[in-house]
Design an enzyme around this catalytic site. Structure first.
Site: not given
Length: 173
Positions: A12, A88, A96
């Site tokens: 998250c 989230c 990422c």
């Protein structure tokens, strides 16, 4: 059947509440079958006190939990991850780093209890609801036979667990 425990990264933004709760619970209940870790795209550097309180009240170890950056799991020398679970909306929308081993991924959109403002009772209630959501999803996964859990099956089942609790499909790859 996997020849080693499957590694799940809960991701998250702040890595102070949801991902910490999920990491600790999966490690506690899934010992031997799973190794859970957590990270944040913008870690706060500290675990929220209400998350720690819930874990301690449940008899779940907290001493090895850390609020860490996703960068720890990037690069060729990093630990292999089988599944990334984003918790989230902001983490799902953020890029990422490339993780070794091309892990499967799934998104569980859970509200951030650390963002709730209000009385102590309201904030505690938000953490308890998040805990309950995470616990339900994790328990569904742990009910699966070990030999049915490879990376893609794990992503499908984590996504299905989210859909059962949320009433909507979850994205997975």
């Amino acid at each position: 059947m996997p020849d080693r425990p499957l590694t799940v990264l809960f991701l998250c933004t702040g890595n102070s509440a949801r991902s910490i709760l999920a990491e600790a619970l999966l490690n506690h209940l899934g010992a031997g079958r799973f190794v859970a870790v957590s990270a944040g795209t913008k870690p706060r550097g500290a675990i929220h006190p209400l998350a720690l309180a819930l874990l301690e009240e449940g008899g779940i170890a907290t001493e090895n939990l850390r609020s860490e950056s996703i960068e720890r799991y990037a690069g060729p020398a990093a630990r292999a991850i089988d599944l990334v679970v984003t918790l989230c909306d902001s983490a799902a929308a953020e890029p990422c780093p490339v993780l070794p081993g091309a892990p499967a991924s799934v998104h569980w959109g859970l509200a951030d209890p650390a963002a709730i403002e209000g009385s102590d009772e309201e904030r505690r209630g938000a953490f308890e609801r998040t805990w309950s959501d995470i616990e339900g999803r994790v328990r569904l996964l742990l009910a699966l036979p070990q030999d049915e859990l490879d990376r893609q099956a794990l992503a499908r089942e984590f996504g299905a667990a989210h859909a059962r609790f949320n009433g909507s499909p979850a994205a997975s790859t």
